[in-house]
Design a protein around this motif. Structure first.
Motif, mmCIF file in Angstrom:
data_model
loop_
_atom_site.group_PDB
_atom_site.id
_atom_site.type_symbol
_atom_site.label_atom_id
_atom_site.label_comp_id
_atom_site.label_asym_id
_atom_site.label_seq_id
_atom_site.Cartn_x
_atom_site.Cartn_y
_atom_site.Cartn_z
ATOM 1 N N SER A 108 49.612 40.008 32.480
ATOM 2 C CA SER A 108 49.364 40.315 31.069
ATOM 3 C C SER A 108 47.886 40.628 30.821
ATOM 4 C CB SER A 108 49.791 39.139 30.192
ATOM 5 O OG SER A 108 48.885 38.067 30.330
ATOM 6 N N SER A 109 47.634 41.340 29.744
ATOM 7 C CA SER A 109 46.253 41.633 29.345
ATOM 8 C C SER A 109 45.507 40.340 29.044
ATOM 9 C CB SER A 109 46.223 42.536 28.112
ATOM 10 O OG SER A 109 46.719 43.811 28.423
ATOM 11 N N HIS A 110 46.218 39.357 28.496
ATOM 12 C CA HIS A 110 45.607 38.048 28.213
ATOM 13 C C HIS A 110 45.139 37.387 29.511
ATOM 14 C CE1 HIS A 110 44.822 34.196 26.348
ATOM 15 N NE2 HIS A 110 45.552 33.632 27.298
ATOM 16 N N ILE A 130 35.012 47.400 38.535
ATOM 17 C CA ILE A 130 33.940 48.289 38.992
ATOM 18 C C ILE A 130 34.304 49.752 38.759
ATOM 19 C CG2 ILE A 130 32.716 49.131 41.050
ATOM 20 C CD1 ILE A 130 32.852 46.266 42.124
ATOM 21 N N GLN A 131 35.600 50.062 38.858
ATOM 22 C CA GLN A 131 36.060 51.435 38.640
ATOM 23 C C GLN A 131 36.048 51.829 37.168
ATOM 24 O OE1 GLN A 131 39.919 51.909 40.502
ATOM 25 N NE2 GLN A 131 39.207 50.956 42.385
ATOM 26 N N GLY A 132 35.765 50.854 36.285
ATOM 27 C CA GLY A 132 35.665 51.137 34.858
ATOM 28 C C GLY A 132 36.981 51.049 34.109
ATOM 29 N N LEU A 133 37.997 50.417 34.713
ATOM 30 C CA LEU A 133 39.286 50.297 34.049
ATOM 31 C C LEU A 133 39.223 49.241 32.946
ATOM 32 C CD1 LEU A 133 41.674 50.380 37.135
ATOM 33 C CD2 LEU A 133 40.912 52.278 35.715
ATOM 34 N N ASN A 134 40.000 49.457 31.888
ATOM 35 C CA ASN A 134 40.045 48.467 30.812
ATOM 36 C C ASN A 134 41.103 47.405 31.120
ATOM 37 O OD1 ASN A 134 42.619 49.386 29.897
ATOM 38 N ND2 ASN A 134 41.632 50.968 28.660
ATOM 39 N N ASN A 135 41.190 46.380 30.279
ATOM 40 C CA ASN A 135 42.095 45.264 30.532
ATOM 41 C C ASN A 135 43.550 45.708 30.649
ATOM 42 O OD1 ASN A 135 39.823 43.720 30.372
ATOM 43 N ND2 ASN A 135 40.481 42.507 28.621
ATOM 44 N N ARG A 136 43.971 46.603 29.802
ATOM 45 C CA ARG A 136 45.366 47.076 29.842
ATOM 46 C C ARG A 136 45.659 47.801 31.148
ATOM 47 N NH1 ARG A 136 47.874 49.876 24.778
ATOM 48 N NH2 ARG A 136 47.857 47.697 24.193
ATOM 49 N N GLU A 137 44.742 48.653 31.574
ATOM 50 C CA GLU A 137 44.946 49.381 32.835
ATOM 51 C C GLU A 137 44.992 48.415 34.017
ATOM 52 O OE1 GLU A 137 42.735 53.598 31.707
ATOM 53 O OE2 GLU A 137 41.513 51.845 32.235
ATOM 54 N N ILE A 138 44.103 47.430 34.002
ATOM 55 C CA ILE A 138 44.081 46.432 35.074
ATOM 56 C C ILE A 138 45.377 45.626 35.061
ATOM 57 C CG2 ILE A 138 42.949 44.343 35.929
ATOM 58 C CD1 ILE A 138 40.286 45.542 34.831
ATOM 59 N N SER A 139 45.831 45.226 33.885
ATOM 60 C CA SER A 139 47.053 44.427 33.793
ATOM 61 C C SER A 139 48.257 45.205 34.311
ATOM 62 C CB SER A 139 47.291 43.947 32.362
ATOM 63 O OG SER A 139 47.644 45.004 31.506
ATOM 64 N N ASN A 140 48.310 46.492 34.032
ATOM 65 C CA ASN A 140 49.414 47.319 34.541
ATOM 66 C C ASN A 140 49.388 47.411 36.060
ATOM 67 O OD1 ASN A 140 50.473 47.847 31.998
ATOM 68 N ND2 ASN A 140 49.306 49.734 31.751
ATOM 69 N N LEU A 141 48.215 47.592 36.629
ATOM 70 C CA LEU A 141 48.101 47.710 38.088
ATOM 71 C C LEU A 141 48.389 46.397 38.800
ATOM 72 C CD1 LEU A 141 44.931 49.965 38.305
ATOM 73 C CD2 LEU A 141 47.232 50.575 39.035
ATOM 74 N N LYS A 143 41.985 39.068 30.663
ATOM 75 C CA LYS A 143 40.839 38.613 29.864
ATOM 76 C C LYS A 143 40.394 37.218 30.293
ATOM 77 C CE LYS A 143 39.324 38.062 25.108
ATOM 78 N NZ LYS A 143 39.680 38.197 23.697
ATOM 79 N N ALA A 144 41.351 36.314 30.485
ATOM 80 C CA ALA A 144 41.025 34.951 30.903
ATOM 81 C C ALA A 144 40.396 34.943 32.300
ATOM 82 C CB ALA A 144 42.282 34.088 30.888
ATOM 83 N N SER A 145 40.907 35.779 33.182
ATOM 84 C CA SER A 145 40.368 35.859 34.541
ATOM 85 C C SER A 145 38.944 36.391 34.533
ATOM 86 C CB SER A 145 41.254 36.746 35.422
ATOM 87 O OG SER A 145 42.532 36.183 35.564
ATOM 88 N N ILE A 146 38.689 37.393 33.718
ATOM 89 C CA ILE A 146 37.340 37.941 33.618
ATOM 90 C C ILE A 146 36.387 36.872 33.084
ATOM 91 C CG2 ILE A 146 35.863 39.614 32.417
ATOM 92 C CD1 ILE A 146 38.191 41.617 32.665
ATOM 93 N N SER A 147 36.822 36.108 32.111
ATOM 94 C CA SER A 147 35.984 35.019 31.583
ATOM 95 C C SER A 147 35.644 34.020 32.679
ATOM 96 C CB SER A 147 36.691 34.305 30.437
ATOM 97 O OG SER A 147 36.813 35.157 29.327
ATOM 98 N N GLU A 148 36.617 33.684 33.508
ATOM 99 C CA GLU A 148 36.387 32.744 34.606
ATOM 100 C C GLU A 148 35.417 33.342 35.633
ATOM 101 O OE1 GLU A 148 36.467 29.254 36.626
ATOM 102 O OE2 GLU A 148 37.304 29.651 34.642
ATOM 103 N N ILE A 149 35.571 34.618 35.922
ATOM 104 C CA ILE A 149 34.670 35.292 36.870
ATOM 105 C C ILE A 149 33.242 35.312 36.320
ATOM 106 C CG2 ILE A 149 34.144 37.491 38.004
ATOM 107 C CD1 ILE A 149 37.228 37.991 38.022
#
Length: 65
Positions: free
Chosen positions: A30-32, A15-26, A35-41
């Motif tokens: 992994s970025s993968h 919702i904050q507009g972060l990309n996959n890499r930023e989310i993975s760091n926080l 991505k897989a979690s977003i697909s499931e959501i």
């Protein structure tokens, strides 16, 4: 829609507009995995893409206020 705690945390960053890499760091995953979690959501919520998902989650949040 029933999301896990980790999926809910990921959605907050989405919702904050972060990309996959930023989310993975926080989230220290992994970025993968992001991505897989977003697909499931997307499947769980019936949304077509992350923009639609962010809009839906933002809308639900504004209704709860």
């Amino acid at each position: 829609m029933k999301l896990t705690n980790r999926e809910t945390e990921l959605c907050k960053y989405l919702i904050q507009g972060l990309n996959n890499r930023e989310i993975s760091n926080l989230m220290h995953i992994s970025s993968h995995t992001v991505k897989a979690s977003i697909s499931e959501i997307l499947k769980k919520t019936g949304t077509k893409n992350r923009t639609h998902l962010a809009f839906l989650l933002g809308w639900e949040k504004s209704i709860e206020m």
